[in-house]
Design an enzyme around this catalytic site. Structure first.
Site, mmCIF file in Angstrom:
data_model
loop_
_atom_site.group_PDB
_atom_site.id
_atom_site.type_symbol
_atom_site.label_atom_id
_atom_site.label_comp_id
_atom_site.label_asym_id
_atom_site.label_seq_id
_atom_site.Cartn_x
_atom_site.Cartn_y
_atom_site.Cartn_z
ATOM 1 N N ASP A 239 0.817 -1.212 0.000
ATOM 2 C CA ASP A 239 0.000 0.000 0.000
ATOM 3 C C ASP A 239 0.848 1.259 0.000
ATOM 4 O OD1 ASP A 239 -2.067 1.816 0.274
ATOM 5 O OD2 ASP A 239 -2.225 1.535 2.440
ATOM 6 N N ASP B 106 -1.910 5.338 -5.515
ATOM 7 C CA ASP B 106 -2.250 4.459 -4.403
ATOM 8 C C ASP B 106 -2.465 3.015 -4.847
ATOM 9 O OD1 ASP B 106 -3.170 3.336 -2.070
ATOM 10 O OD2 ASP B 106 -4.906 4.640 -1.851
#
Length: 404
Positions: free
Chosen positions: A79, A279
């Site tokens: 992430d 992201d």
């Protein structure tokens, strides 16, 4: 924030000082694509709405690492949208959001575990949250690379996607145990809540001279190919263009979207630089609502759009053969005052749902946070560089786009 941004539409025919690490070698990690019956992304549709689109070609990207002595292995969502790495604790049960089939970190079983007193973690994502506490332990990758004193978090309570993984209906019986936060020191929960900064895992690997360079590179493979993350180097054979990252976040200013067809060019300009998260913890592209609506109308050539409850737009499946493309513009970090852009074909912004053959957009309207997620990033090799005077983000199209 978006209310202060005007969308103008027109149509025309370091963060980390460099350190010597001569004996260090990059860490190459396989990036696993996992398809879940409910998406694990941090910012997502609701669980009820996920069922509307969960048979699109969607998946999460994950890496394996080991924690403790002896090593306990976990599969974690990789992430770039957060900075804290966390795993479920033994105290986190199915009632508090950690299903029994997940791997739970056992601090009592690790001789290298060290508690950090009165240092709690409480993090909120786009959907869901996690609560627990920080600790210190050994982290390794396949036993070959080790960071002996890494600050991590052990979660006692979780709300959201990790809790919704379903052992009975999962496609591959591969489960994500937690999150590998690939962000920067100022983006950790501890720092954001006014505490003392610490070095997230990738930054700590560089400072400990385990990896040679303050950079990591992400390639999200499509179909059955294997993706990869390189810690401490970039994927070779690509020419990257760079834009500045914003503060402690892996986000970048976007100045303009542009739709190019064989007949005309439509520009979607912002009156100010607009932050977009780069992201890997999200699947979709989340665009400012006016932009998403205008772009969908221009792509479909329809004034009246149809949206599902999830917010995705119904698209004509013929668009999967479109030769049109979209450009996204960023300020160049190498040439002040200049812009760079990356290009994605319109056909890659449309995906067909298997159960009913309906085609849907892979971008959605958002009223607050704006994100370029995996359905976009899979078409680029993306570099996250935290060396030099300021962090920066680089893009290069994957080979099949370069040759098309």
């Amino acid at each position: 924030m978006w209310k202060k941004i005007i969308l103008l539409i027109s149509t025309s025919v370091a963060l980390v000082a460099s350190l010597p690490a001569s004996n260090a070698k990059p860490i190459h990690l396989q990036l696993q694509n996992t398809k879940q019956s409910s998406s694990f992304e941090k910012r997502s549709l609701s669980r009820k709405e996920i069922s509307l689109i969960n048979d699109l070609d969607l998946g999460e990207v994950a890496v394996k690492l080991q924690i403790g002595t002896p090593a306990q292995e976990f599969l974690l969502l990789f992430d770039t949208g957060s900075a804290d790495t966390w795993v479920p604790s033994q105290q986190c049960t199915s009632k508090t959001g950690c299903p029994d089939f997940l791997k739970h970190y056992d601090s009592m079983a690790s001789s290298s575990y060290r508690a950090i007193d009165n240092d709690k973690l409480s993090i909120t994502y786009g959907i869901g949250s996690a609560d627990g506490h920080y600790f210190e332990d050994v982290v390794s990758f396949g036993g070959d690379y080790t960071n002996k004193k890494q600050i991590l978090a052990s979660v006692d309570k979780a709300v959201g996607s990790i809790s919704h993984q379903d052992e009975s209906s999962d496609v591959d019986h591969v489960f994500l145990d937690g999150i590998f936060g690939a962000g920067l020191p100022g983006g950790t929960v501890r720092a954001l809540q006014g505490g003392e900064e610490y070095d997230p895992l990738i930054v700590a690997l560089y400072k400990s001279k385990t990896i040679p360079n303050p950079v990591f590179s992400v390639y999200i493979a499509q179909d059955d190919a294997e993706g990869s993350v390189i810690l401490g180097d970039v994927h070779p054979g690509y020419n990257f263009i760079y834009t500045a990252a914003l503060g402690a976040r892996w986000s970048a200013h976007v100045t303009e979207f542009q739709l190019q067809t064989s007949k005309n060019t439509t520009n979607f300009k912002f009156n100010q630089k607009t932050p977009f998260g780069i992201d890997t913890g999200s699947n979709f592209m989340y665009l400012p609502a006016p932009l998403a609506t205008s772009l969908a109308k221009s792509i479909t050539q329809q004034e009246k759009l149809i949206q599902e409850k999830s917010g995705v737009y119904i698209m004509d499946c013929q668009l999967q053969d479109s030769v049109d493309f979209v450009k996204i513009f960023f300020p160049s970090s190498d040439f002040p005052g200049k812009s760079i852009y990356i290009t994605i074909p319109v056909k890659e912004l449309v995906s067909k749902r298997e159960d009913d053959g309906q085609c849907l957009s892979l971008f959605l309207p958002s009223s607050d946070k704006f994100i370029l997620g995996n359905m976009f990033l899979r078409h680029f090799v993306t570099v996250f560089d935290f060396g030099g005077k300021a962090p920066r983000i680089g893009f290069a199209p994957v080979k099949h786009l370069e040759s098309s």
